[in-house]
Design a protein around this motif. Sequence first.
Motif, PDB file in Angstrom:
ATOM      1  N   PHE A 118       0.832  -1.200   0.000  1.00 39.84           N
ATOM      2  CA  PHE A 118       0.000   0.000   0.000  1.00 39.84           C
ATOM      3  C   PHE A 118       0.870   1.254   0.000  1.00 39.84           C
ATOM      4  N   TYR A 119       1.980   1.200   0.721  1.00 42.19           N
ATOM      5  CA  TYR A 119       2.900   2.344   0.755  1.00 42.19           C
ATOM      6  C   TYR A 119       3.516   2.571  -0.623  1.00 42.19           C
ATOM      7  N   LEU A 120       3.920   1.484  -1.297  1.00 39.79           N
ATOM      8  CA  LEU A 120       4.495   1.612  -2.635  1.00 39.79           C
ATOM      9  C   LEU A 120       3.467   2.176  -3.615  1.00 39.79           C
ATOM     10  N   ALA A 121       2.220   1.719  -3.501  1.00 41.66           N
ATOM     11  CA  ALA A 121       1.168   2.231  -4.382  1.00 41.66           C
ATOM     12  C   ALA A 121       0.965   3.729  -4.153  1.00 41.66           C
ATOM     13  N   THR A 122       0.994   4.155  -2.884  1.00 37.46           N
ATOM     14  CA  THR A 122       0.842   5.581  -2.576  1.00 37.46           C
ATOM     15  C   THR A 122       2.028   6.375  -3.116  1.00 37.46           C
ATOM     16  N   ALA A 123       3.231   5.822  -2.963  1.00 33.49           N
ATOM     17  CA  ALA A 123       4.422   6.512  -3.476  1.00 33.49           C
ATOM     18  C   ALA A 123       4.373   6.631  -5.000  1.00 33.49           C
ATOM     19  N   ALA A 124       3.922   5.567  -5.687  1.00 29.91           N
ATOM     20  CA  ALA A 124       3.803   5.616  -7.146  1.00 29.91           C
ATOM     21  C   ALA A 124       2.767   6.650  -7.573  1.00 29.91           C
ATOM     22  N   THR A 174       3.919   0.615  15.581  1.00 24.90           N
ATOM     23  CA  THR A 174       4.285   0.409  14.177  1.00 24.90           C
ATOM     24  C   THR A 174       3.399   1.245  13.268  1.00 24.90           C
ATOM     25  N   LEU A 175       2.117   1.355  13.602  1.00 20.96           N
ATOM     26  CA  LEU A 175       1.214   2.193  12.816  1.00 20.96           C
ATOM     27  C   LEU A 175       1.671   3.651  12.855  1.00 20.96           C
ATOM     28  N   THR A 176       2.107   4.113  14.006  1.00 23.27           N
ATOM     29  CA  THR A 176       2.633   5.468  14.110  1.00 23.27           C
ATOM     30  C   THR A 176       3.891   5.628  13.273  1.00 23.27           C
ATOM     31  N   ALA A 177       4.718   4.592  13.242  1.00 23.64           N
ATOM     32  CA  ALA A 177       5.937   4.645  12.428  1.00 23.64           C
ATOM     33  C   ALA A 177       5.602   4.792  10.948  1.00 23.64           C
ATOM     34  N   TRP A 178       4.546   4.116  10.483  1.00 22.75           N
ATOM     35  CA  TRP A 178       4.122   4.261   9.089  1.00 22.75           C
ATOM     36  C   TRP A 178       3.766   5.707   8.783  1.00 22.75           C
ATOM     37  N   ALA A 179       3.194   6.426   9.749  1.00 22.22           N
ATOM     38  CA  ALA A 179       2.847   7.832   9.534  1.00 22.22           C
ATOM     39  C   ALA A 179       4.086   8.656   9.201  1.00 22.22           C
ATOM     40  N   PHE A 180       5.201   8.348   9.877  1.00 20.34           N
ATOM     41  CA  PHE A 180       6.447   9.064   9.591  1.00 20.34           C
ATOM     42  C   PHE A 180       6.982   8.718   8.207  1.00 20.34           C
ATOM     43  N   LEU A 181       6.771   7.500   7.743  1.00 17.32           N
ATOM     44  CA  LEU A 181       7.229   7.120   6.414  1.00 17.32           C
ATOM     45  C   LEU A 181       6.381   7.765   5.322  1.00 17.32           C
ATOM     46  N   TYR A 182       5.103   7.976   5.594  1.00 13.78           N
ATOM     47  CA  TYR A 182       4.239   8.627   4.604  1.00 13.78           C
ATOM     48  C   TYR A 182       4.504  10.129   4.511  1.00 13.78           C
ATOM     49  N   LEU A 183       5.031  10.705   5.571  1.00 19.06           N
ATOM     50  CA  LEU A 183       5.211  12.156   5.616  1.00 19.06           C
ATOM     51  C   LEU A 183       6.105  12.692   4.492  1.00 19.06           C
ATOM     52  N   PRO A 184       7.251  12.067   4.163  1.00 20.10           N
ATOM     53  CA  PRO A 184       8.080  12.609   3.077  1.00 20.10           C
ATOM     54  C   PRO A 184       7.386  12.637   1.718  1.00 20.10           C
ATOM     55  N   LEU A 185       6.377  11.793   1.517  1.00 17.80           N
ATOM     56  CA  LEU A 185       5.664  11.796   0.238  1.00 17.80           C
ATOM     57  C   LEU A 185       4.929  13.107   0.005  1.00 17.80           C
ATOM     58  N   THR A 186       4.760  13.894   1.080  1.00 17.14           N
ATOM     59  CA  THR A 186       4.107  15.194   0.949  1.00 17.14           C
ATOM     60  C   THR A 186       4.883  16.115   0.018  1.00 17.14           C
ATOM     61  N   LEU A 187       6.182  15.905  -0.096  1.00 18.48           N
ATOM     62  CA  LEU A 187       6.997  16.748  -0.976  1.00 18.48           C
ATOM     63  C   LEU A 187       6.547  16.637  -2.431  1.00 18.48           C
TER      64      LEU A 187
END
Length: 321
Positions: free
Chosen positions: A26-32, A232-245
Amino acid sequence: MSGFWSALTSKLAERWLTLLVLPGAFYLATAATAHTLGWAHALDLRRLNSAITTWTKNPIATTVGGQIVLLAAILTAAAAAGLAAQALASVVERVTLAPDWRTWPRPLRRAAEQQTDRRRKEWTAAHTTYHQLLAAAAARAADGTRPPPTQSERAEAQAERHPFDQKRTRIGLEEPDRPTWSGDRLHAVTVRVHRDLHLNLPIVWPYLWTVLPEPARTDLTTARTALTKATTLTAWAFLYLPLTLWWWPALPLSAGIALTGWRKTRTSTDTYAQLLEATIRLHLTTLAIQLGISHTDAPTPALGDTLTYHLHTQPPAPNPH
């Protein structure tokens, strides 16, 4: 034996898929999506559909060999993202529970100390006011020159104390010793069993764990796993944050995941702490039986003192030279 290994392999594959691959995919799909749409076309679904159609017509995606390689690459990248989230989760948990904040690097330790002092002052003020009001109500009730308080007067006095009791409980069940609510919630277990039972929990707990019945161990393990999943769910939030750029919708997505992770962390911490304290109080006499220590039918401060004394490891003797 082959059935055991088959079941074990199946269980590991299930956990690998659930904990690593699916969230990572899901993270890869969001990044793409973020890379394809960008800020200018953040919600342009036609542009996204067109890009997906172009990808599916790529020669790599139309051959069996290419599809195998592509699937392997996606699974590997998804698992790598999942491992990164779990690694970050250990940092999130350490900061959230803060059991060793006094050993943190100086800037972080200073910030944690200020936060702890602020929470302690607020808790102490609410705690003091609550007991002052409680003592005043008790004094009025014991004053023989006054008529006994009516039911409405007692209700009014209780309503006057309630906000301070609520504020104190919201900050922590016990006087704050850590910079976070979750950290203090777990620390409160140590404080309470030491005050009520004279039990040094860090010393006694490893021995108590070994004599717990399997259902109690399973319940504690399940509760502790829930806490790990929440961080771990909170950690995912930090990984999604850079995609805001690249894609602004990643910001509300990251904020929503962080809020959910924060709420789940508090809930799972409270559940784990309650279960931990209940387990200690219910099974302390079981440990005493295993050690051959005489006891009453219920745990007492005397039993806590005895167990702590017997299980305490003496420090090394001084060097004679």
